[in-house]
Design an enzyme around this catalytic site. Structure first.
Site, PDB file in Angstrom:
ATOM      1  N   LYS A 120       0.852  -1.216   0.000  1.00  0.00           N
ATOM      2  CA  LYS A 120       0.000   0.000   0.000  1.00  0.00           C
ATOM      3  C   LYS A 120       0.871   1.243   0.000  1.00  0.00           C
ATOM      4  CE  LYS A 120      -3.838  -2.171   2.411  1.00  0.00           C
ATOM      5  NZ  LYS A 120      -4.186  -2.733   3.691  1.00  0.00           N
TER       6      LYS A 120
ATOM      7  N   ASP B  73     -11.565   2.815   4.396  1.00  0.00           N
ATOM      8  CA  ASP B  73     -11.990   1.408   4.342  1.00  0.00           C
ATOM      9  C   ASP B  73     -13.493   1.283   4.191  1.00  0.00           C
ATOM     10  OD1 ASP B  73      -9.558   0.041   6.631  1.00  0.00           O
ATOM     11  OD2 ASP B  73      -9.961  -0.591   4.574  1.00  0.00           O
TER      12      ASP B  73
ATOM     13  N   GLN C 292      -5.019  -1.373   9.909  1.00  0.00           N
ATOM     14  CA  GLN C 292      -4.945  -2.725   9.351  1.00  0.00           C
ATOM     15  C   GLN C 292      -5.628  -3.737  10.280  1.00  0.00           C
ATOM     16  OE1 GLN C 292      -3.567  -3.287   6.397  1.00  0.00           O
ATOM     17  NE2 GLN C 292      -3.349  -5.508   6.356  1.00  0.00           N
TER      18      GLN C 292
END
Ligand SMILES: Nc1nc(=O)c2c([nH]1)NC[C@@H]1CN(c3ccc(C(=O)N[C@@H](CCC(=O)O)C(=O)O)cc3)C=[N+]21
Length: 293
Positions: free
Chosen positions: A49, A116, A93
């Site tokens: 990422k 997200d 995460q």
């Protein structure tokens, strides 16, 4: 369906839009990724990422915290990132260490920076057809489907798996595209029968090769969200939730693992970060990651 090259096209569009923002407005979108603990798979994703975020011309920050970090320290970091105007997107995460309440951590993120799309406010907005931050993996799957099939109206879609991060938002997105949606799961009876009806089959169950070739309607479009690491002849391999060899004989189109949904997930994370930046500044939003909602 080649997620690798389609994600490269999407990343190219994001980079071009970022270049214009920097040139015309002097602002680069910024993504902060928080990793708690040393899970090796997560290290790979966080590194990927970071590289792709910087390649797209965005600012990228990584915050690595030890696994035993107290929850309030993580919440304090999130508070600082919420307040930082250079940070437009925040990703914590998952999974988090067992002593943490993931729901509370996610809901501490400013919904406007929740790239997200896991915050209950974004989940609620998606569920009610309002403008929301859309979770990256379902968004990536939808973009692949629209690229492959164009208009999805009236198609029978079966989503196997009902997780908050893939199955449920995927069903919402397909409903918004006027599909007739079935959400199957581990308690579904005659799962194979439901799958055989599907023009669009999305496998998001987290079990290697569970969806057999003879469960697939001839010509159907199959999206394999699985990222299962298996050991084969002493080598670690990444396989999906679909028995690819069996499915590829029957399906009209199918995403491979790796090289399918995974790269789309990261490309959509970049698109979401750009969108969050534009929304925060009140600028027109890019439409290349538009969904029906
Ligand atoms: N808050 C949060 N958001 C996430 O989006 C999130 C997360 N936590 N936790 C972990 C999962 C997993 N995930 C992947 C991203 C890219 C690939 C990917 O690019 N996979 C490559 C293969 C990469 C490899 O070789 O391992 C592919 O499928 O082609 C896979 C998995 C995002 N996740």
């Amino acid at each position: 369906m080649d997620g690798k090259s389609f994600s490269a096209v999407l990343r190219g569009r994001v980079s071009a839009a970022v270049g214009r923002l920097v040139a015309e407005r002097g602002v680069a979108p910024g993504l902060a990724v928080v990793l708690v603990g040393e899970d090796p798979a997560s290290q790979v994703y966080v590194r990927n990422k970071g590289i792709q975020t910087r390649d797209a011309g965005m600012n990228s920050w990584e915050h690595r915290l030890p696994a035993e970090t107290p929850q309030q320290d993580l919440l304090a970091l999130i508070g600082r990132l919420n307040a930082d105007p250079a940070v437009h997107g925040i990703l914590v995460q998952l999974p988090l260490p067992g002593h943490m309440d993931a729901g509370a951590v996610i809901d501490a993120i400013d919904p406007a920076k929740d790239v997200d799309g896991f915050h209950v406010l974004n989940v609620g907005r998606l569920g009610t057809g309002q403008k929301a931050m859309v979770p990256c993996t379902p968004l990536g799957c939808l973009l692949l489907l629209k690229e492959q099939l164009g208009d999805l109206s009236g198609l029978d879609a079966v989503v196997v798996g009902r997780s908050n991060i893939v199955g449920k938002p995927m069903a919402q997105l397909l409903l918004a595209e006027n599909c007739t949606v079935t959400v199957a799961h581990s308690r579904t009876r005659d799962l194979a029968e439901h799958c055989r009806r599907a023009d669009i089959l999305v496998a998001a169950v987290g079990r290697a090769g569970m969806i057999r070739g003879d469960w697939i309607k001839p010509g159907a479009t199959v999206i394999d969200v699985g990222i299962n690491r298996i050991e084969e002849e002493g080598r670690a391999r990444l396989v999906g939730d679909v028995d690819f060899e069996g499915a590829v004989q029957v399906a009209g189109a199918i995403t491979p693992v790796p090289g399918g949904v995974g790269p789309m997930t990261i490309a959509c994370l970049l698109a979401n970060t750009l969108t969050a930046c534009c929304r925060a500044q009140g600028w027109p939003e890019p439409d290349f990651a538009k969904t029906g909602g």
